[in-house]
Structure formats: C-alpha cells, structure tokens
Design a protein around this motif. Structure first.
Motif, PDB file in Angstrom:
ATOM      1  N   ALA A  94       0.860  -1.182   0.000  1.00 36.16           N
ATOM      2  CA  ALA A  94       0.000   0.000   0.000  1.00 36.16           C
ATOM      3  C   ALA A  94       0.897   1.232   0.000  1.00 36.16           C
ATOM      4  CB  ALA A  94      -0.917   0.002   1.216  1.00 36.16           C
ATOM      5  N   ASN A  95       0.799   2.036  -1.065  1.00 35.33           N
ATOM      6  CA  ASN A  95       1.675   3.203  -1.218  1.00 35.33           C
ATOM      7  C   ASN A  95       3.143   2.824  -1.062  1.00 35.33           C
ATOM      8  OD1 ASN A  95      -0.503   4.824  -1.744  1.00 35.33           O
ATOM      9  ND2 ASN A  95      -0.486   5.889   0.217  1.00 35.33           N
ATOM     10  N   ARG A  96       3.504   1.725  -1.728  1.00 32.17           N
ATOM     11  CA  ARG A  96       4.888   1.216  -1.793  1.00 32.17           C
ATOM     12  C   ARG A  96       5.399   0.649  -0.474  1.00 32.17           C
ATOM     13  NH1 ARG A  96       7.799   3.537  -6.389  1.00 32.17           N
ATOM     14  NH2 ARG A  96       6.432   4.934  -7.537  1.00 32.17           N
ATOM     15  N   VAL A  97       4.516   0.398   0.483  1.00 31.16           N
ATOM     16  CA  VAL A  97       4.914  -0.140   1.784  1.00 31.16           C
ATOM     17  C   VAL A  97       4.416  -1.582   1.897  1.00 31.16           C
ATOM     18  CG1 VAL A  97       4.720   0.105   4.288  1.00 31.16           C
ATOM     19  CG2 VAL A  97       4.825   2.148   2.832  1.00 31.16           C
ATOM     20  N   PRO A  98       5.276  -2.547   2.246  1.00 29.01           N
ATOM     21  CA  PRO A  98       4.810  -3.937   2.407  1.00 29.01           C
ATOM     22  C   PRO A  98       3.874  -4.077   3.604  1.00 29.01           C
ATOM     23  CG  PRO A  98       7.211  -3.829   2.168  1.00 29.01           C
ATOM     24  CD  PRO A  98       6.736  -2.439   2.387  1.00 29.01           C
ATOM     25  N   LEU A  99       2.856  -4.902   3.452  1.00 25.68           N
ATOM     26  CA  LEU A  99       1.936  -5.245   4.538  1.00 25.68           C
ATOM     27  C   LEU A  99       2.263  -6.666   4.972  1.00 25.68           C
ATOM     28  CD1 LEU A  99      -1.366  -3.853   2.945  1.00 25.68           C
ATOM     29  CD2 LEU A  99       0.331  -2.648   4.325  1.00 25.68           C
ATOM     30  N   GLN A 100       2.760  -6.827   6.189  1.00 28.81           N
ATOM     31  CA  GLN A 100       3.293  -8.108   6.637  1.00 28.81           C
ATOM     32  C   GLN A 100       2.291  -8.952   7.421  1.00 28.81           C
ATOM     33  OE1 GLN A 100       6.015  -8.071   4.642  1.00 28.81           O
ATOM     34  NE2 GLN A 100       7.352  -8.804   6.259  1.00 28.81           N
ATOM     35  N   TYR A 101       1.363  -8.308   8.122  1.00 32.14           N
ATOM     36  CA  TYR A 101       0.474  -9.042   9.027  1.00 32.14           C
ATOM     37  C   TYR A 101      -0.978  -8.916   8.565  1.00 32.14           C
ATOM     38  CZ  TYR A 101       4.252  -9.772  12.400  1.00 32.14           C
ATOM     39  OH  TYR A 101       5.404 -10.170  13.014  1.00 32.14           O
ATOM     40  N   GLN A 102      -1.853  -9.702   9.222  1.00 34.99           N
ATOM     41  CA  GLN A 102      -3.293  -9.711   8.974  1.00 34.99           C
ATOM     42  C   GLN A 102      -3.612  -9.948   7.506  1.00 34.99           C
ATOM     43  OE1 GLN A 102      -5.385  -6.410  10.682  1.00 34.99           O
ATOM     44  NE2 GLN A 102      -4.260  -6.486  12.610  1.00 34.99           N
ATOM     45  N   GLN A 103      -2.950 -10.928   6.923  1.00 31.98           N
ATOM     46  CA  GLN A 103      -3.181 -11.218   5.510  1.00 31.98           C
ATOM     47  C   GLN A 103      -4.611 -11.667   5.251  1.00 31.98           C
ATOM     48  OE1 GLN A 103      -0.124 -13.295   3.152  1.00 31.98           O
ATOM     49  NE2 GLN A 103      -1.686 -14.815   2.618  1.00 31.98           N
ATOM     50  N   GLY A 104      -5.170 -12.458   6.163  1.00 31.23           N
ATOM     51  CA  GLY A 104      -6.525 -12.961   5.949  1.00 31.23           C
ATOM     52  C   GLY A 104      -7.587 -11.891   6.021  1.00 31.23           C
ATOM     53  N   ALA A 105      -7.304 -10.772   6.698  1.00 34.69           N
ATOM     54  CA  ALA A 105      -8.296  -9.707   6.843  1.00 34.69           C
ATOM     55  C   ALA A 105      -8.170  -8.638   5.774  1.00 34.69           C
ATOM     56  CB  ALA A 105      -8.155  -9.061   8.223  1.00 34.69           C
ATOM     57  N   CYS A 106      -7.300  -8.823   4.792  1.00 39.92           N
ATOM     58  CA  CYS A 106      -6.982  -7.787   3.815  1.00 39.92           C
ATOM     59  C   CYS A 106      -7.799  -7.964   2.543  1.00 39.92           C
ATOM     60  CB  CYS A 106      -5.491  -7.815   3.492  1.00 39.92           C
ATOM     61  SG  CYS A 106      -4.951  -6.447   2.440  1.00 39.92           S
ATOM     62  N   ALA A 107      -8.155  -6.838   1.923  1.00 35.80           N
ATOM     63  CA  ALA A 107      -8.900  -6.875   0.666  1.00 35.80           C
ATOM     64  C   ALA A 107      -8.071  -7.498  -0.452  1.00 35.80           C
ATOM     65  CB  ALA A 107      -9.322  -5.460   0.281  1.00 35.80           C
ATOM     66  N   ILE A 108      -6.748  -7.372  -0.395  1.00 36.15           N
ATOM     67  CA  ILE A 108      -5.898  -7.985  -1.424  1.00 36.15           C
ATOM     68  C   ILE A 108      -6.038  -9.497  -1.388  1.00 36.15           C
ATOM     69  CG2 ILE A 108      -3.506  -8.335  -2.136  1.00 36.15           C
ATOM     70  CD1 ILE A 108      -2.890  -5.524  -1.194  1.00 36.15           C
ATOM     71  N   THR A 109      -6.028 -10.078  -0.196  1.00 35.99           N
ATOM     72  CA  THR A 109      -6.193 -11.533  -0.076  1.00 35.99           C
ATOM     73  C   THR A 109      -7.573 -11.964  -0.549  1.00 35.99           C
ATOM     74  OG1 THR A 109      -4.715 -11.470   1.842  1.00 35.99           O
ATOM     75  CG2 THR A 109      -6.003 -13.470   1.516  1.00 35.99           C
ATOM     76  N   LYS A 110      -8.594 -11.191  -0.217  1.00 32.06           N
ATOM     77  CA  LYS A 110      -9.942 -11.526  -0.670  1.00 32.06           C
ATOM     78  C   LYS A 110     -10.019 -11.536  -2.193  1.00 32.06           C
ATOM     79  CE  LYS A 110     -14.783 -10.119  -0.389  1.00 32.06           C
ATOM     80  NZ  LYS A 110     -15.752  -9.134   0.173  1.00 32.06           N
ATOM     81  N   ALA A 111      -9.418 -10.535  -2.828  1.00 27.49           N
ATOM     82  CA  ALA A 111      -9.431 -10.483  -4.288  1.00 27.49           C
ATOM     83  C   ALA A 111      -8.659 -11.654  -4.895  1.00 27.49           C
ATOM     84  CB  ALA A 111      -8.842  -9.161  -4.764  1.00 27.49           C
ATOM     85  N   ALA A 112      -7.531 -12.028  -4.273  1.00 26.41           N
ATOM     86  CA  ALA A 112      -6.721 -13.132  -4.815  1.00 26.41           C
ATOM     87  C   ALA A 112      -7.413 -14.476  -4.644  1.00 26.41           C
ATOM     88  CB  ALA A 112      -5.348 -13.145  -4.136  1.00 26.41           C
ATOM     89  N   THR A 113      -8.040 -14.704  -3.497  1.00 29.50           N
ATOM     90  CA  THR A 113      -8.703 -15.993  -3.267  1.00 29.50           C
ATOM     91  C   THR A 113     -10.019 -16.122  -4.039  1.00 29.50           C
ATOM     92  OG1 THR A 113      -9.735 -15.063  -1.272  1.00 29.50           O
ATOM     93  CG2 THR A 113      -7.684 -16.307  -0.995  1.00 29.50           C
ATOM     94  N   SER A 114     -10.670 -14.992  -4.347  1.00 27.26           N
ATOM     95  CA  SER A 114     -11.927 -15.050  -5.095  1.00 27.26           C
ATOM     96  C   SER A 114     -11.718 -15.107  -6.601  1.00 27.26           C
ATOM     97  CB  SER A 114     -12.792 -13.840  -4.742  1.00 27.26           C
ATOM     98  OG  SER A 114     -12.138 -12.623  -5.083  1.00 27.26           O
ATOM     99  N   THR A 115     -10.488 -14.991  -7.067  1.00 28.81           N
ATOM    100  CA  THR A 115     -10.182 -15.137  -8.487  1.00 28.81           C
ATOM    101  C   THR A 115     -10.088 -16.618  -8.843  1.00 28.81           C
ATOM    102  OG1 THR A 115      -8.975 -13.034  -8.491  1.00 28.81           O
ATOM    103  CG2 THR A 115      -8.538 -14.553 -10.304  1.00 28.81           C
ATOM    104  N   ASP A 116     -10.651 -17.008  -9.970  1.00 33.19           N
ATOM    105  CA  ASP A 116     -10.635 -18.413 -10.404  1.00 33.19           C
ATOM    106  C   ASP A 116      -9.316 -18.696 -11.118  1.00 33.19           C
ATOM    107  OD1 ASP A 116     -11.196 -20.984 -11.091  1.00 33.19           O
ATOM    108  OD2 ASP A 116     -12.669 -20.497 -12.641  1.00 33.19           O
ATOM    109  N   TRP A 117      -8.329 -19.153 -10.366  1.00 30.40           N
ATOM    110  CA  TRP A 117      -7.008 -19.436 -10.942  1.00 30.40           C
ATOM    111  C   TRP A 117      -6.973 -20.757 -11.700  1.00 30.40           C
ATOM    112  CZ3 TRP A 117      -3.447 -15.717 -11.106  1.00 30.40           C
ATOM    113  CH2 TRP A 117      -3.572 -14.648 -10.215  1.00 30.40           C
TER     114      TRP A 117
END
Length: 584
Positions: A443-466
C-alpha cells in the motif's frame, strides 16, 4: 393488599398449615417410645448416626460504597494520546517483541523514503540491527534526505499525532503522524533508553545530536541532550532506538520486509545489516534498479462525493469564501462555478448564502444535492504508481523465474478518493511448486506483513478463479504453484483497517479493481503455461519419433534387403511424414 385481606390470607394459610400438621402429630403419637437405652421397644438396632456438622456462620454483607456526583466529577481528567497508546500499543503494531522490531524498522524506513522523495533525492538508506542481548536490540535507520530543522526534531520524534501528511490529500507512506514517535515510545517503555537522533540540513550547517523521551501524560517531548556534533554526511538523518524484541525468520521477518521494500521502491538503494550471533554480520545490498524518482504528486482538494454531512458542515464553518457558491467552487475538487450554482439550485439554497450562517437543514439539502449531481471523478495526478515496467524489472532482479508479467490499472475512485491498483507476478524457476503461492501486499509502496486474511488484497486473490489459468486452487484459498504474486494499491488515503496499517478494508470498488488486475495477469501466465505444456508434448512426441523410426528402418532393411543409403532415405521420409501429420 388491604389489612383485612392480609388477615384473611394469613388465616387461610394457618388453617392449611394446621391441616398439614395434623397427620404428622398423629404419626408421632403412634410411634413407639424409645427405651431407656435409647432404642424404642420392638425396633431393630440402628447404626449410629453421624454427628451433623455445624453450618458456617454467614458473614454480614459488606456495605457497598456509593460515590456522589461530586466525587465522580473529581475523578475525571484528560487522557493524552501518548498515554492512550502506551496502554494500547497493540493498536499501533507493537503486539509482541518480534512484531515490535519489524514495526520499528518499517516506520523508520517509511519516513526516510518519504523525506528523500519530497526533497527530490534518490534514496540511499542504511538499516542496522544490533542484538545487545537475548531480548534487546538497537535499531538504526540512516538516510541521505534533506535533514530536519533543529526546532522540529523534538516534535517529530517526541509527540504523537504530529506531522505534515494527515491534512493533505496526496500519496505518501505515512498518514497519521504516529509511527516513528510510537516506536520511540515503545523503546522508552521497554528499555528506558531515549531516542537518539543525528540530523544535518546541509554542508554549510552543523549536525545536531538529540536524545529525547516522550512524556506520555502530556504528549510532549523532553530533550535530554541537544548539541552540535561532527558528521561526515552533508545532509541526512540517523535515528537510533533501543527496544525489547525478538529475532525471527520467515514471512513476517525483517529480512522479508527489506526484500519486499526493495521490490516496491526500485529507485532506492538499501544497505541492510542484520544481527548475527556468531560473529560480525555482512552487509546485504539491494541495488538501485531505476535512476529516476517516482513522478511528483500534487495535492488535491476533497471531492464532494467523499464528504459526509458532518464534514461538510465543518467545512462551511471554516471556509474563507463569502458565499456558498464560492465555497463549493473553491474548496472542492471538480466543482466549477456553473456546477456550484446547479447544486445550489437543486438544493433550494441561495448561491449568495453565507456558509457560516447556514443551518443544519440547509447543509443537509446541499449534501443531498451534491450526491444527486453528476460530477467528474477527482484528478489522478495526486497518485504515483510504480509502473508495470519497473515492477517487472524489480521482480526479475529479485526472483529467479521463467515468466514475468505486470499490469498497471487505470485510476478508479472510492468514497471520492482516487486510487490505482498494480499487479505483478513471477512464475516457474526455482519457486516451490507444491506450496501455496507467495503473496506480496503493498500500500503506497509499503509492504503489509500481518493480517493477511483480513486484507482486501487476499480476498481479491482468493476469489479469483485461478484454475482457468492452469493453476491448482483449493476452495477459498490461494492457488498452489511456483509463483510470486505482487499487488500494490496507491491512493491519497488508503483505507486501512486499523492504526497499525496492516490490512486494507474491503471496499467493493477496491476489491473489484484488484480482481480485474489479477485476471489480466492471470490470462498472461495462463497462455505461458499452456504454451509450455504444448512444447513439452511436442518434445515428447519428437523423442518417440527419433527413438523408434531408426528401429523400424532397420527392420525394413532386413526384410526388403535395402542398402544403407536406402535405409537412411526411409528414415528421413518417415520422419517427414510423421512430423507433417503431427503438426496438422
């Protein structure tokens, strides 16, 4: 209940008690009298009955103390921001020793990068971590930025909620003015040592050395040392914080953070000195990939769609405009004078109305009129993406893989705030094939290390049909395969879920843009995987041809009595026919 009714109720109850006691008295009369030895005549000998234990005496209830309103009022007092966060340090990312160490490094590096970019300087940053004993570390962050004016040093490092970025709509890593001062406060609480700062604003100015602590009761800095010192740097700042921490490896380690910060900031050169227990550590250098700074971002005014009623009323009270039309056109983004008059007409409020004199009802009419008026999206020159070319170059420099792809989406808007999503991936190579993919969130070039399961990025990645992109994916989880996935959101105001800035809120507009970016990269990696599988099948079939055709030709030679040149011609003809039929 009247007095007569009470007497009647008592009389009825007494009669019923007498009727119930009659049979009991008759039974006692019929029972044999006990003999002088203690046993009734004709009664069988009974076992000795145990002596009943004495019941404990009930304590008298303690009289409850009652405070008066005056005493309650005397107990009330102000709570400073520092005092609140000192007791609730977990809200800022200082949950445990290992996370506290990572958060301290993160806040120092964020400030250093922001300072260098705003001054137009390519960042040269040095991160040092020295382990003093089993649970104590000394963290030092040094940069080549513009330095800090002497009078501002105590306020920046010794006061929470003090900064220059909270009140402006412009992309930056820090937003709240809490981070580095909170790290210093944590170090003071756990070790008692002050924050040490050395800064210099130019070669013609002396370097200043500070040692200061935070008074948590007043949220004010206390300077213990302020002196001029000699420093070899022409300009820059060095911050040192001693704290209790724990060193760990893996996904949430400082090593992983520094590696990821170099991916998202290819214009920065980072020297990293990790702690080492068995001897002096070696400096790890992450070289600069790009020699140009990110585009300079502009500050924008708030967009009307993102302003709530209470905020609008406050803006009307604080505006310098003389009338409502001037306030709407001058204090908001994308509102012209003509559009301001249209909003006033739709709200039924005169354009010449003084904003400071407007009632709540009038402000609410204006707010509803704004939502019903078509207004252009806010400008996007306030955000600076990394760029798909630099993302791919950074992935190539850090990850050994067979395929790389990166996408930068067009800017979008949530709650009147512009934002932009970027996605990059690296596939194949030495990456583990039987484990879930590595997801890097920024987010704004800063890594997000914790709370991966609560993040919108994880939701978008898991809801994509890979699976449609030739990757295995368990239900509701990240795909499995040799891939590194990078997702970055840039915005003037990133909607974090907490003050520790570890996860992004699930706004539908943001999740949608992330999913579209992931799908675009997914299509590219899917084409690569399909092509590689086709090439593997062709190589396998070609190996069969080269293995068995010579044997068939030898058999024909023995049956038909062919010469060696004729046999070689048969081999060539058969290979040509089979290759042509395979490609057809």
């Amino acid at each position: 209940m009247g007095e007569q009714e009470s007497f009647a109720f008592a009389a009825k109850g007494g009669a019923a008690s007498a009727r119930a006691a009659g049979p009991a008295r008759a039974a006692r009369k019929r029972a044999p009298k006990p003999a002088p030895g203690g046993r009734a005549k004709g009664a069988p000998p009974a076992a000795a009955e145990p002596r009943a234990a004495e019941a404990p005496r009930a304590r008298a209830p303690r009289e409850r103390s009652r405070a008066t309103a005056t005493e309650l009022a005397r107990q009330q007092r102000d709570i400073s921001v520092s005092e609140f966060f000192a007791k609730n340090r977990h809200l800022l990312g200082f949950d445990n020793p290992s996370k506290a160490l990572l958060t301290t490094v993160k806040e120092g590096v964020d400030n250093a990068l922001d300072a260098c970019e705003e001054a137009g300087i390519l960042p040269d940053i040095r991160v040092e971590i020295r382990q003093l004993d089993e649970t104590r570390f000394r963290v030092a962050i040094e940069d080549n930025g513009p330095g800090i004016v002497r009078a501002q040093v105590p306020k920046i490092f010794g006061r929470l909620l003090y900064g220059s970025k909270f009140h402006r709509l412009r992309q930056s890593r820090g937003q709240q003015g809490i981070g580095i001062s909170a790290a210093g406060m944590y170090g003071l609480l756990t070790t008692g040592h002050p924050v040490v700062i050395t800064t210099r604003t130019g070669p013609k100015h002396p370097a200043h050395h500070f040692e200061l602590v935070i008074d948590t009761k007043t949220n004010e800095p206390k300077v213990r040392r302020d002196e001029e010192v000699k420093w070899e740097k022409d300009h820059g700042t060095r911050v040192e914080i001693e704290l209790e921490g724990a060193w760990r490896g893996g996904q949430h380690s400082v090593d992983a953070y520094v590696r990821q910060i170099s991916l998202a900031n290819p214009h920065a050169r980072i020297e990293y000195l990790p702690p080492k227990a068995d001897g002096p550590a070696e400096v790890v250098v992450f070289p600069r990939v790009a020699d140009e700074l990110p585009p300079e971002t502009a500050e924008i005014k708030p967009h009307p769609y993102g302003v709530e009623l209470g905020v609008l009323m406050q803006m009307l009270r604080d505006t310098q405009a003389r009338n409502l039309r001037g306030c709407l056109a001058g204090d908001f983004s994308r509102v012209s004078t003509r559009l301001a008059e249209e909003i006033c007409q739709r709200a039924g409020v005169a354009p010449t109305r003084r904003p400071q004199e407007m009632t709540r009802e009038e402000a609410e009419k204006v707010h509803r009129a704004v939502q019903a008026t078509k207004i252009m999206a806010p400008p996007t020159d306030c955000i600076a993406p990394i760029g798909h070319e630099l993302i791919e170059a950074a992935l190539r420099a850090e990850v050994k893989a067979d395929f790389y792809a990166a996408v930068t989406r067009r800017p979008a808007v949530y709650r009147g705030n512009p934002f932009l999503v970027e996605v990059g991936l690296a596939y194949g190579g030495d990456l583990p094939a039987e484990e879930p993919i590595q997801l890097y969130r920024f987010a704004n070039r800063v890594p997000l290390q914790y709370q991966q399961g609560a993040c919108a990025i994880t939701k978008a990645a898991t809801s994509t049909d890979w699976r449609s992109y030739q990757l295995q994916q368990p239900r509701g989880a990240l795909p499995v395969g040799p891939m590194v996935l990078l997702v970055h959101i840039a915005s003037v105001w990133v909607p974090f879920t907490s003050e520790s800035k570890e996860a992004i809120a699930h706004y539908p507009e943001i999740v949608k843009e992330m999913r579209l970016g992931l799908q675009e990269c997914g299509r590219q990696v899917g084409l690569f995987i399909r092509k590689r599988r086709r090439d593997a099948d062709e190589a396998k079939k070609r190996a069969y041809i080269e293995k068995y055709i010579p044997q068939v030709a030898i058999g024909l030679q023995q049956i038909l009595g062919l010469s060696d040149p004729q046999r070689d011609r048969v081999v060539a003809d058969l290979k040509h026919v089979l290759e042509r039929s395979r490609k057809a």
